[in-house]
Motif scaffolding. Structure first.
Motif, mmCIF file in Angstrom:
data_model
loop_
_atom_site.group_PDB
_atom_site.id
_atom_site.type_symbol
_atom_site.label_atom_id
_atom_site.label_comp_id
_atom_site.label_asym_id
_atom_site.label_seq_id
_atom_site.Cartn_x
_atom_site.Cartn_y
_atom_site.Cartn_z
ATOM 1 N N UNK A 103 58.747 -24.717 6.463
ATOM 2 C CA UNK A 103 57.676 -25.458 7.077
ATOM 3 C C UNK A 103 57.880 -25.533 8.598
ATOM 4 N N UNK A 104 59.049 -25.989 9.059
ATOM 5 C CA UNK A 104 59.309 -26.069 10.497
ATOM 6 C C UNK A 104 59.421 -24.675 11.097
ATOM 7 N N UNK A 105 60.067 -23.764 10.393
ATOM 8 C CA UNK A 105 60.188 -22.405 10.909
ATOM 9 C C UNK A 105 58.811 -21.776 11.094
ATOM 10 N N UNK A 106 57.921 -21.970 10.129
ATOM 11 C CA UNK A 106 56.559 -21.439 10.254
ATOM 12 C C UNK A 106 55.832 -22.062 11.445
ATOM 13 N N UNK A 107 56.013 -23.367 11.649
ATOM 14 C CA UNK A 107 55.375 -24.051 12.775
ATOM 15 C C UNK A 107 55.906 -23.523 14.113
ATOM 16 N N UNK A 108 57.210 -23.271 14.184
ATOM 17 C CA UNK A 108 57.796 -22.712 15.411
ATOM 18 C C UNK A 108 57.262 -21.303 15.680
ATOM 19 N N UNK A 109 57.208 -20.478 14.650
ATOM 20 C CA UNK A 109 56.683 -19.117 14.808
ATOM 21 C C UNK A 109 55.244 -19.169 15.301
ATOM 22 N N UNK A 110 54.427 -19.994 14.686
ATOM 23 C CA UNK A 110 53.022 -20.118 15.085
ATOM 24 C C UNK A 110 52.888 -20.604 16.528
ATOM 25 N N UNK A 111 53.668 -21.623 16.894
ATOM 26 C CA UNK A 111 53.641 -22.144 18.259
ATOM 27 C C UNK A 111 54.004 -21.059 19.265
ATOM 28 N N UNK A 112 55.051 -20.304 18.988
ATOM 29 C CA UNK A 112 55.501 -19.260 19.913
ATOM 30 C C UNK A 112 54.509 -18.108 19.985
ATOM 31 N N UNK A 113 53.960 -17.695 18.855
ATOM 32 C CA UNK A 113 52.968 -16.604 18.877
ATOM 33 C C UNK A 113 51.764 -16.985 19.731
ATOM 34 N N UNK A 114 51.280 -18.200 19.547
ATOM 35 C CA UNK A 114 50.115 -18.669 20.310
ATOM 36 C C UNK A 114 50.467 -18.926 21.767
ATOM 37 N N UNK A 115 51.569 -19.627 22.002
ATOM 38 C CA UNK A 115 51.946 -20.044 23.343
ATOM 39 C C UNK A 115 52.425 -18.925 24.246
ATOM 40 N N UNK A 116 52.916 -17.826 23.661
ATOM 41 C CA UNK A 116 53.423 -16.707 24.468
ATOM 42 C C UNK A 116 52.461 -15.524 24.498
ATOM 43 N N UNK A 117 51.297 -15.661 23.888
ATOM 44 C CA UNK A 117 50.352 -14.544 23.765
ATOM 45 C C UNK A 117 49.940 -13.956 25.116
ATOM 46 N N UNK B 298 60.864 -23.212 26.853
ATOM 47 C CA UNK B 298 61.265 -24.623 27.006
ATOM 48 C C UNK B 298 60.066 -25.492 27.386
ATOM 49 N N UNK B 299 59.204 -25.007 28.286
ATOM 50 C CA UNK B 299 57.993 -25.764 28.654
ATOM 51 C C UNK B 299 57.059 -25.913 27.461
ATOM 52 N N UNK B 300 56.943 -24.865 26.688
ATOM 53 C CA UNK B 300 56.107 -24.903 25.491
ATOM 54 C C UNK B 300 56.633 -25.943 24.500
ATOM 55 N N UNK B 301 57.927 -25.974 24.304
ATOM 56 C CA UNK B 301 58.541 -26.968 23.413
ATOM 57 C C UNK B 301 58.348 -28.381 23.952
ATOM 58 N N UNK B 302 58.511 -28.548 25.259
ATOM 59 C CA UNK B 302 58.359 -29.869 25.866
ATOM 60 C C UNK B 302 56.955 -30.420 25.632
ATOM 61 N N UNK B 303 55.959 -29.543 25.641
ATOM 62 C CA UNK B 303 54.584 -29.971 25.418
ATOM 63 C C UNK B 303 54.202 -30.103 23.950
ATOM 64 N N UNK B 304 55.112 -29.720 23.056
ATOM 65 C CA UNK B 304 54.854 -29.770 21.613
ATOM 66 C C UNK B 304 56.081 -30.341 20.908
ATOM 67 N N UNK B 305 56.352 -31.611 21.147
ATOM 68 C CA UNK B 305 57.590 -32.218 20.669
ATOM 69 C C UNK B 305 57.560 -32.646 19.215
ATOM 70 N N UNK B 306 56.396 -32.590 18.570
ATOM 71 C CA UNK B 306 56.297 -32.878 17.143
ATOM 72 C C UNK B 306 55.623 -31.691 16.472
ATOM 73 N N UNK B 307 56.285 -31.139 15.444
ATOM 74 C CA UNK B 307 55.730 -29.991 14.725
ATOM 75 C C UNK B 307 55.665 -30.293 13.230
ATOM 76 N N UNK B 308 54.745 -29.644 12.565
ATOM 77 C CA UNK B 308 54.548 -29.772 11.116
ATOM 78 C C UNK B 308 54.389 -31.224 10.690
#
Length: 153
Positions: free
Chosen positions: A1-15, A100-110
Protein backbone atom coordinates in the motif's frame (compact mmCIF):
# COMPACT_ATOMS: atom_id res chain seq x y z
CA UNK A 1 0.00 0.00 0.00
CA UNK A 2 2.69 2.55 0.99
CA UNK A 3 5.07 1.32 -1.70
CA UNK A 4 2.35 1.78 -4.34
CA UNK A 5 1.62 5.29 -3.03
CA UNK A 6 5.33 6.20 -3.19
CA UNK A 7 5.64 4.86 -6.74
CA UNK A 8 2.56 6.81 -7.84
CA UNK A 9 3.77 10.01 -6.16
CA UNK A 10 7.20 9.75 -7.81
CA UNK A 11 5.82 8.89 -11.26
CA UNK A 12 3.50 11.90 -11.16
CA UNK A 13 5.84 14.30 -9.38
CA UNK A 14 8.89 13.58 -11.56
CA UNK A 15 7.07 13.37 -14.91
CA UNK A 16 8.33 16.81 -15.99
CA UNK A 17 11.93 16.32 -14.80
CA UNK A 18 13.94 16.07 -18.04
CA UNK A 19 17.22 14.30 -17.27
CA UNK A 20 20.15 12.98 -19.33
CA UNK A 21 19.56 9.49 -20.70
CA UNK A 22 22.32 7.43 -22.37
CA UNK A 23 22.01 7.71 -26.15
CA UNK A 24 18.47 9.11 -25.98
CA UNK A 25 16.68 12.44 -25.65
CA UNK A 26 16.17 13.95 -22.21
CA UNK A 27 13.42 12.29 -20.21
CA UNK A 28 11.87 11.67 -16.81
CA UNK A 29 13.28 8.91 -14.61
CA UNK A 30 11.46 5.57 -14.67
CA UNK A 31 10.11 4.47 -11.27
CA UNK A 32 10.28 0.80 -10.23
CA UNK A 33 9.07 -1.25 -7.23
CA UNK A 34 11.79 -3.15 -5.34
CA UNK A 35 14.38 -3.50 -8.14
CA UNK A 36 15.22 -2.74 -11.74
CA UNK A 37 13.52 -5.15 -14.16
CA UNK A 38 15.82 -8.11 -14.77
CA UNK A 39 15.48 -7.78 -18.53
CA UNK A 40 16.56 -4.14 -18.58
CA UNK A 41 19.83 -3.19 -20.21
CA UNK A 42 21.98 -1.50 -17.56
CA UNK A 43 22.47 1.63 -19.64
CA UNK A 44 18.86 1.81 -20.83
CA UNK A 45 17.60 1.86 -17.22
CA UNK A 46 19.06 5.31 -16.49
CA UNK A 47 17.70 7.56 -15.09
CA UNK A 48 15.61 5.64 -12.56
CA UNK A 49 14.20 5.56 -9.04
CA UNK A 50 13.72 2.23 -7.27
CA UNK A 51 11.29 2.22 -4.31
CA UNK A 52 12.52 -0.50 -1.95
CA UNK A 53 11.16 -1.50 1.46
CA UNK A 54 14.00 -1.93 3.96
CA UNK A 55 12.45 -2.69 7.33
CA UNK A 56 9.48 -2.33 9.62
CA UNK A 57 9.18 -1.89 13.38
CA UNK A 58 6.27 -2.00 15.80
CA UNK A 59 6.26 -0.06 19.05
CA UNK A 60 4.31 -0.53 22.25
CA UNK A 61 2.65 2.85 21.80
CA UNK A 62 0.37 1.53 19.01
CA UNK A 63 2.67 2.81 16.27
CA UNK A 64 4.46 1.09 13.41
CA UNK A 65 7.40 2.44 11.43
CA UNK A 66 8.23 1.45 7.85
CA UNK A 67 11.56 2.35 6.24
CA UNK A 68 11.90 2.73 2.48
CA UNK A 69 14.94 3.47 0.33
CA UNK A 70 14.47 5.53 -2.79
CA UNK A 71 17.46 4.54 -4.91
CA UNK A 72 18.20 7.06 -7.64
CA UNK A 73 20.33 6.23 -10.66
CA UNK A 74 21.44 9.13 -12.86
CA UNK A 75 23.56 9.50 -15.97
CA UNK A 76 25.60 12.49 -17.08
CA UNK A 77 26.73 13.30 -20.62
CA UNK A 78 30.20 14.79 -20.91
CA UNK A 79 30.31 18.56 -20.55
CA UNK A 80 32.30 20.81 -22.89
CA UNK A 81 35.51 19.93 -21.02
CA UNK A 82 34.97 16.17 -21.34
CA UNK A 83 33.87 15.68 -17.72
CA UNK A 84 30.91 13.36 -17.25
CA UNK A 85 31.36 13.03 -13.47
CA UNK A 86 30.56 16.68 -12.73
CA UNK A 87 27.42 16.54 -14.90
CA UNK A 88 26.24 13.32 -13.22
CA UNK A 89 26.99 14.88 -9.83
CA UNK A 90 24.72 17.80 -10.68
CA UNK A 91 21.96 15.44 -11.86
CA UNK A 92 22.32 13.53 -8.58
CA UNK A 93 21.68 16.68 -6.58
CA UNK A 94 18.79 17.77 -8.85
CA UNK A 95 17.05 14.40 -8.57
CA UNK A 96 17.59 14.06 -4.80
CA UNK A 97 16.44 17.59 -4.01
CA UNK A 98 13.40 17.25 -6.33
CA UNK A 99 12.34 14.07 -4.52
CA UNK A 100 12.93 15.57 -1.06
CA UNK A 101 10.77 18.60 -1.98
CA UNK A 102 8.11 16.28 -3.34
CA UNK A 103 8.11 14.29 -0.09
CA UNK A 104 8.00 17.46 1.99
CA UNK A 105 4.84 18.52 0.16
CA UNK A 106 3.25 15.07 0.55
CA UNK A 107 3.88 14.07 4.16
CA UNK A 108 0.88 11.74 4.44
CA UNK A 109 0.43 8.87 1.97
CA UNK A 110 -2.17 6.13 1.57
CA UNK A 111 -4.32 7.89 4.15
CA UNK A 112 -2.37 6.71 7.19
CA UNK A 113 1.42 6.78 6.65
CA UNK A 114 3.13 9.94 7.95
CA UNK A 115 6.63 10.91 6.87
CA UNK A 116 9.16 11.28 9.71
CA UNK A 117 12.05 13.70 9.47
CA UNK A 118 14.90 13.97 8.77
CA UNK A 119 14.88 12.61 5.23
CA UNK A 120 18.44 11.56 4.49
CA UNK A 121 20.01 11.44 1.01
CA UNK A 122 23.53 10.21 0.34
CA UNK A 123 25.76 8.31 -2.03
CA UNK A 124 26.09 4.67 -1.00
CA UNK A 125 29.90 4.84 -1.27
CA UNK A 126 30.90 8.52 -1.32
CA UNK A 127 34.62 7.68 -1.23
CA UNK A 128 34.30 5.81 -4.55
CA UNK A 129 34.68 8.05 -7.61
CA UNK A 130 31.69 7.67 -9.89
CA UNK A 131 31.94 8.71 -13.52
CA UNK A 132 28.95 8.90 -15.88
CA UNK A 133 26.61 6.87 -13.68
CA UNK A 134 25.81 7.94 -10.13
CA UNK A 135 23.68 6.37 -7.40
CA UNK A 136 22.03 8.22 -4.53
CA UNK A 137 19.88 6.71 -1.77
CA UNK A 138 17.16 8.65 0.02
CA UNK A 139 16.08 6.94 3.23
CA UNK A 140 12.53 7.64 4.39
CA UNK A 141 10.70 6.56 7.54
CA UNK A 142 6.92 6.43 7.70
CA UNK A 143 4.81 5.98 10.83
CA UNK A 144 1.32 4.49 10.94
CA UNK A 145 -0.99 3.05 13.57
CA UNK A 146 0.19 -0.41 14.64
CA UNK A 147 -1.53 -3.32 12.92
CA UNK A 148 -4.54 -4.74 14.72
CA UNK A 149 -3.81 -7.97 16.62
CA UNK A 150 -5.06 -11.14 14.95
CA UNK A 151 -8.12 -12.67 16.61
CA UNK A 152 -8.03 -16.37 17.23
CA UNK A 153 -11.06 -18.40 16.13
Amino acid sequence: MLQDALVSLLETGLADLAMDRPGRALGAPAVFRAALPSASDDEEAFPFVVVRWLEGEDYEADESMETFALIIGVYGEEDGDGHAASVAEQWSMVAASSIRRLLHGNQTLAGKFSLRFPVNSRKPTPEHQQERYHLVTITTKWSAPAPEPLLEA
